[in-house]
Write a protein that holds these residues in place. Sequence first.
Motif, PDB file in Angstrom:
ATOM      1  N   ILE A  48      45.204   6.073  -3.262  1.00 21.51           N
ATOM      2  CA  ILE A  48      43.902   5.415  -3.321  1.00 21.51           C
ATOM      3  C   ILE A  48      44.131   3.915  -3.324  1.00 21.51           C
ATOM      4  O   ILE A  48      44.967   3.402  -4.078  1.00 21.51           O
ATOM      5  CB  ILE A  48      43.129   5.816  -4.588  1.00 21.51           C
ATOM      6  N   VAL A  49      43.406   3.209  -2.477  1.00 25.67           N
ATOM      7  CA  VAL A  49      43.528   1.760  -2.379  1.00 25.67           C
ATOM      8  C   VAL A  49      42.225   1.117  -2.827  1.00 25.67           C
ATOM      9  O   VAL A  49      41.142   1.478  -2.356  1.00 25.67           O
ATOM     10  CB  VAL A  49      43.862   1.327  -0.932  1.00 25.67           C
ATOM     11  N   ALA A  50      42.352   0.183  -3.766  1.00 29.84           N
ATOM     12  CA  ALA A  50      41.189  -0.590  -4.211  1.00 29.84           C
ATOM     13  C   ALA A  50      41.250  -1.977  -3.592  1.00 29.84           C
ATOM     14  O   ALA A  50      42.318  -2.586  -3.508  1.00 29.84           O
ATOM     15  CB  ALA A  50      41.191  -0.701  -5.731  1.00 29.84           C
ATOM     16  N   ASN A  51      40.100  -2.449  -3.129  1.00 32.60           N
ATOM     17  CA  ASN A  51      39.974  -3.846  -2.733  1.00 32.60           C
ATOM     18  C   ASN A  51      38.666  -4.362  -3.329  1.00 32.60           C
ATOM     19  O   ASN A  51      37.988  -3.642  -4.074  1.00 32.60           O
ATOM     20  CB  ASN A  51      40.041  -4.009  -1.210  1.00 32.60           C
ATOM     21  N   ASP A  52      38.324  -5.582  -3.024  1.00 30.82           N
ATOM     22  CA  ASP A  52      37.153  -6.174  -3.673  1.00 30.82           C
ATOM     23  C   ASP A  52      35.825  -5.729  -3.069  1.00 30.82           C
ATOM     24  O   ASP A  52      34.763  -6.150  -3.527  1.00 30.82           O
ATOM     25  CB  ASP A  52      37.272  -7.702  -3.675  1.00 30.82           C
ATOM     26  N   ARG A  53      35.884  -4.860  -2.060  1.00 28.81           N
ATOM     27  CA  ARG A  53      34.675  -4.255  -1.502  1.00 28.81           C
ATOM     28  C   ARG A  53      34.437  -2.860  -2.066  1.00 28.81           C
ATOM     29  O   ARG A  53      33.307  -2.367  -2.064  1.00 28.81           O
ATOM     30  CB  ARG A  53      34.784  -4.174   0.020  1.00 28.81           C
ATOM     31  N   GLY A  54      35.510  -2.201  -2.503  1.00 34.19           N
ATOM     32  CA  GLY A  54      35.376  -0.845  -3.017  1.00 34.19           C
ATOM     33  C   GLY A  54      36.688  -0.091  -2.967  1.00 34.19           C
ATOM     34  O   GLY A  54      37.766  -0.687  -3.007  1.00 34.19           O
ATOM     35  N   LEU A  55      36.578   1.232  -2.845  1.00 30.71           N
ATOM     36  CA  LEU A  55      37.735   2.112  -2.909  1.00 30.71           C
ATOM     37  C   LEU A  55      37.884   2.901  -1.620  1.00 30.71           C
ATOM     38  O   LEU A  55      36.891   3.274  -0.985  1.00 30.71           O
ATOM     39  CB  LEU A  55      37.594   3.071  -4.098  1.00 30.71           C
ATOM     40  N   GLU A  56      39.132   3.165  -1.241  1.00 20.47           N
ATOM     41  CA  GLU A  56      39.427   3.901  -0.016  1.00 20.47           C
ATOM     42  C   GLU A  56      40.480   4.967  -0.309  1.00 20.47           C
ATOM     43  O   GLU A  56      41.320   4.796  -1.189  1.00 20.47           O
ATOM     44  CB  GLU A  56      39.949   2.941   1.064  1.00 20.47           C
ATOM     45  N   GLY A  57      40.435   6.066   0.463  1.00 15.07           N
ATOM     46  CA  GLY A  57      41.412   7.132   0.294  1.00 15.07           C
ATOM     47  C   GLY A  57      41.099   8.293   1.217  1.00 15.07           C
ATOM     48  O   GLY A  57      40.165   8.227   2.031  1.00 15.07           O
ATOM     49  N   PRO A  58      41.851   9.393   1.109  1.00 18.04           N
ATOM     50  CA  PRO A  58      41.592  10.571   1.937  1.00 18.04           C
ATOM     51  C   PRO A  58      40.219  11.160   1.639  1.00 18.04           C
ATOM     52  O   PRO A  58      39.663  10.976   0.554  1.00 18.04           O
ATOM     53  CB  PRO A  58      42.705  11.546   1.520  1.00 18.04           C
ATOM     54  N   THR A  59      39.679  11.877   2.614  1.00 17.22           N
ATOM     55  CA  THR A  59      38.375  12.509   2.416  1.00 17.22           C
ATOM     56  C   THR A  59      38.496  13.910   1.827  1.00 17.22           C
ATOM     57  O   THR A  59      37.493  14.489   1.415  1.00 17.22           O
ATOM     58  CB  THR A  59      37.606  12.598   3.745  1.00 17.22           C
ATOM     59  N   SER A  60      39.716  14.466   1.797  1.00 16.13           N
ATOM     60  CA  SER A  60      39.917  15.768   1.162  1.00 16.13           C
ATOM     61  C   SER A  60      41.350  15.870   0.668  1.00 16.13           C
ATOM     62  O   SER A  60      42.266  15.288   1.262  1.00 16.13           O
ATOM     63  CB  SER A  60      39.610  16.916   2.130  1.00 16.13           C
ATOM     64  N   VAL A  61      41.526  16.588  -0.438  1.00 22.39           N
ATOM     65  CA  VAL A  61      42.850  16.858  -1.002  1.00 22.39           C
ATOM     66  C   VAL A  61      42.837  18.278  -1.539  1.00 22.39           C
ATOM     67  O   VAL A  61      41.786  18.811  -1.919  1.00 22.39           O
ATOM     68  CB  VAL A  61      43.216  15.878  -2.130  1.00 22.39           C
ATOM     69  N   PRO A  62      43.992  18.954  -1.583  1.00 22.28           N
ATOM     70  CA  PRO A  62      44.033  20.308  -2.139  1.00 22.28           C
ATOM     71  C   PRO A  62      43.910  20.291  -3.659  1.00 22.28           C
ATOM     72  O   PRO A  62      44.321  19.325  -4.321  1.00 22.28           O
ATOM     73  CB  PRO A  62      45.397  20.827  -1.690  1.00 22.28           C
ATOM     74  N   ALA A  63      43.340  21.347  -4.198  1.00 21.66           N
ATOM     75  CA  ALA A  63      43.195  21.467  -5.644  1.00 21.66           C
ATOM     76  C   ALA A  63      44.565  21.643  -6.295  1.00 21.66           C
ATOM     77  O   ALA A  63      45.533  22.068  -5.663  1.00 21.66           O
ATOM     78  CB  ALA A  63      42.301  22.656  -5.982  1.00 21.66           C
TER      79      ALA A  63
END
Length: 292
Positions: A48-63
């Motif tokens: 997960i990457v945070a920047n000053d606009r918000g958060l970004e990351g994958p749209t799905s991950v396994p449980a």
Amino acid sequence: MINRRFGAVIGIGFMLTLGALEASAQGSRVAAAKKQTGGDTSLTTFRIVANDRGLEGPTSVPAGLRHILFENHGKEIHEGMFVKLPAGMRPEDYVAAVKAGSSFPQGALDYSGAGLTSPGETAELWTRLDPGEYIVICWNAHHATTRRVHPFTVTTAGAHDDPPPAVDVVLKLVDFRFELSTPLRKGTQVIRVDTTGPSMHEADLYRLLDGKSLADLIEWRKHDGVGVAPVIAFGGVLDSHDLSHQVWLRKNFTPGRYVLGCGMPMSIDAKSGTGYATHTDAGMMLAFEIAQ
């Protein structure tokens, strides 16, 4: 995509070649994972990457038990709280409830995550995610209502556990104190965080800057982190509605003065004059030093 409908001889030749290519690619991914995580070879690291606009990351991950890397690429301090949404609640509904004054929108469940993290820092942890719809949200300052949340789905497909590393220290979160099984020391250590409660807690990890004190940290947090930080925030562990939820945190400690703090909200504190109190006001802080 390679068409696998070949004759037997040609098919075998291609399969051998493909197998070699896949093995080579697998080796490259493992090497990259080792370099990124200091030896962990999980290929399902949730970044997960945070920047000053918000958060970004994958749209799905396994449980399952997920290996998390939270990277702050911004110029402000950020955190990454995992929130599982109830059926029918959209990310924008959650944010609207927060804007309306709710710290815990009805039906949504906190699933821990990376605590306050300074620019350029990375938090590494292992935490369990159950199937469902989630968001990652930053609660620092007013970011929960002004910065982009990141929605994602936790799927049953491919569900598995990323094995956590061996534990060096156990940190218990108790009303209202921190209990370490053994003192933290210089070097890389794995801390397993257990919430004894009975309240929900979190464990933000700070390193005090030269010339700054615990009082400076308390005053800075009292104003919701506004102004120049007297610390480096190292990305601790956020709260979970499930008190049995365990989190593993891996950090490299260099010599210096450190503080653990719990910023969970409490009831209105008339004495402070701010109208807002946290577990810090109940004394839930722990200062310690890492020696040379």
